[in-house]
Write an enzyme that holds these catalytic residues in place. Sequence first.
Site, PDB file in Angstrom:
ATOM      1  N   ARG A 158      -0.690   9.415   1.817  1.00 42.15           N
ATOM      2  CA  ARG A 158      -2.130   9.817   1.644  1.00 42.15           C
ATOM      3  C   ARG A 158      -2.332  11.158   1.479  1.00 42.15           C
ATOM      4  NH1 ARG A 158      -5.289   5.436   5.419  1.00 42.15           N
ATOM      5  NH2 ARG A 158      -5.081   3.804   3.842  1.00 42.15           N
ATOM      6  N   HIS A 162      -8.596  10.284   3.232  1.00 43.74           N
ATOM      7  CA  HIS A 162      -8.283   9.130   2.319  1.00 43.74           C
ATOM      8  C   HIS A 162      -8.603   9.751   0.977  1.00 43.74           C
ATOM      9  CE1 HIS A 162      -8.408   5.346   0.595  1.00 43.74           C
ATOM     10  NE2 HIS A 162      -7.877   4.762   1.528  1.00 43.74           N
ATOM     11  N   GLU A 196       0.821  -1.362  -0.065  1.00 42.17           N
ATOM     12  CA  GLU A 196      -0.205  -0.081  -0.025  1.00 42.17           C
ATOM     13  C   GLU A 196       1.049   1.172   0.117  1.00 42.17           C
ATOM     14  OE1 GLU A 196      -2.803  -0.343   3.234  1.00 42.17           O
ATOM     15  OE2 GLU A 196      -4.031  -1.691   2.079  1.00 42.17           O
ATOM     16  N   HIS A 228     -10.851  10.444   7.270  1.00 41.51           N
ATOM     17  CA  HIS A 228     -10.672   8.952   7.537  1.00 41.51           C
ATOM     18  C   HIS A 228     -10.249   8.667   8.774  1.00 41.51           C
ATOM     19  CE1 HIS A 228     -10.374   5.114   5.854  1.00 41.51           C
ATOM     20  NE2 HIS A 228      -8.953   4.940   5.920  1.00 41.51           N
ATOM     21  N   ARG A 246      -0.801   8.954   9.476  1.00 43.15           N
ATOM     22  CA  ARG A 246      -0.632   7.759   9.684  1.00 43.15           C
ATOM     23  C   ARG A 246      -0.456   6.856   8.350  1.00 43.15           C
ATOM     24  NH1 ARG A 246      -5.057   3.250   9.168  1.00 43.15           N
ATOM     25  NH2 ARG A 246      -6.125   4.926   7.813  1.00 43.15           N
TER      26      ARG A 246
END
Length: 552
Positions: A282, A242, A127, A341, A376
């Site tokens: 992100r 997100h 990811e 998110h 994060r």
Amino acid sequence: MSDPGVATGFDVVFVGSGVAGLTGALRVLASEPGARVGVIAKADLASSATAWAQGGVAAVLGDDEISGRGDSAALHVADTLASGAGLCDVSAVEVLAGAGPQRVRDLVTLGASFDRDGAGVLELAREGGHSAARVVHAGGAATGAEVERVLVDAVRASDAVLWEGCFATDLIVEGGRCRGVRVLGPNGGLCEVRAGHTVLASGGAGQMFSVTTNPATSTGDGVAMALRAGVAVADVEFVQFHPTALHHPVMPRPLLSEALRGEGAVLRDQAGRRFVDELASRDVVSRAMTERMRASGADHLWLDVGGVADFAGEFSTLAAAIAAAGMDPADPWLPVAPAAHYLCGGVVTDLDGATSLPGLWAAGEVACTGVHGANRLASNSLLEGLVFAAGAVDAIARGKQDPEPTGALSAVLSGRPDRGGVGAVHLDRGPRPGPLGPVAEPTVVVAALQRAMSRGAGVVRSEASLDETRRALLALPGAADAVAAGAVAAGAADAVAAGAVAAGAAGYEAGNLLTVAHAVLDAATARRESRGTHSRTDFPTMSPAWRHRLIL
Ligand SMILES: Cc1cc2nc3c(=O)[nH]c(=O)nc-3n(C[C@H](O)[C@H](O)[C@H](O)COP(=O)(O)OP(=O)(O)OC[C@H]3O[C@@H](n4cnc5c(N)ncnc54)[C@H](O)[C@@H]3O)c2cc1C
């Protein structure tokens, strides 16, 4: 379900039944089978953000499971630190990466069925922000549902006392120690649950924004309770958006997992051009999208999944969500826009999950352990809940009573920067509203709050947009009433006495959202730089002078 009345004599009580709360409850019972454990959940046990998690759990499981795919805990630490943009607590990240693999194996032992290849080896996804494929997943993109399923099944079969539909309103603080929580029972009774140790595991606050991937339960209750009790809270200006939520009126917004971009999906603007490295973290992707949308006036962009092999087969839950939203999953161009998110900050803890208030612990999204810093890393939050909830329980079992100057709490308690050089500055909030009690018109207040926060405190902010948002919140009927009635800085119990309980749990949620929103606005205004998820148009660069947490 009856109201708990006054329940006393509990060893440990968990507020929340997501990955953090249930992992903790099961660990207490595993280590001390006779312990009295309670779990309070405002909805049914299985309703949590955890159940919505898609992509998976990041953990470097070792050669026995991965058969030589060249990853290491040190790389996981490095990726997490890079994503956190200089604000992670290095020790906390090392705990996360070090303990994570065993916690994932615990889930497997409990019966979690993660995706495996034909030879039975765990399949790993890569990811955004991860330098290797290390994300364990279940059902393609239905990881959270599987994690929640095994945890709920195990807790239901255990001796834990479960209070479903019970809303924790405030912490009980006596003699400088947390003694449990006040609770609004399912039948409207005001109750008390008293315990030697209370663990906040109440999740995030995505409902502050009108476009969010978070379920309705994510209303920042734990952070608001902590603020009302004067417990240290930090990093709340870092709200992660997100990048690829499906652009559609349905709420919470269906999420098109990061894993898609790992498998070859690309972002395109309205002219069909690619404009960002899709595997960047992100914050980078969300900001690039927001700038692109602002430049063209578009309210969404496109995720082109044409390059993903067997999209409908490999990501069947996403294909089903797209179909459920009335779109054609066979059409490779999917409309997307960023959505709120994840709350990177929260209730500050030491490396064992202890907060600044003895007897109170925090784990999961409600906590600020320091592992996320300013941003994060994808798939680190289920892991954080697993690791730090278990860690808190182990510390309680060891007899730990008071917080220590370690982890994110290190600089708060010691006054010195932590091992990695991150300091702590107490935020002087001036005459602005502090913690608010429940409000009388929750539906109106929440809708207006969400609109204002999305407009002025979203992916990009400025002093002017934050001030305008603050003015909008102060103009809300509930906020004005609560402030005028002197509920500022008072516990919700005082407001209850003033009759505000008529609004029920929704009134508390609205008050909590207001409390957390004001905290976000104050911290975001004070942080005069751009870092991680906090992007200021008037201070567009990151400044070394701001390598500290803002403590509320
Ligand atoms: C769509 C989506 C996809 C995601 N995908 C991933 C992913 O792939 N990987 C990953 O690591 N993370 C992912 N996340 C983030 C992750 O799911 C959450 O951060 C994590 O599950 C939080 O767990 P938690 O136990 O802290 O809180 P939650 O799971 O949110 O649980 C909170 C619990 O607290 C209870 N509660 C709250 N307030 C009160 C109150 N006042 N009184 C009583 N009970 C209360 C709620 O009822 C609930 O039981 C995703 C999140 C979303 C929304």
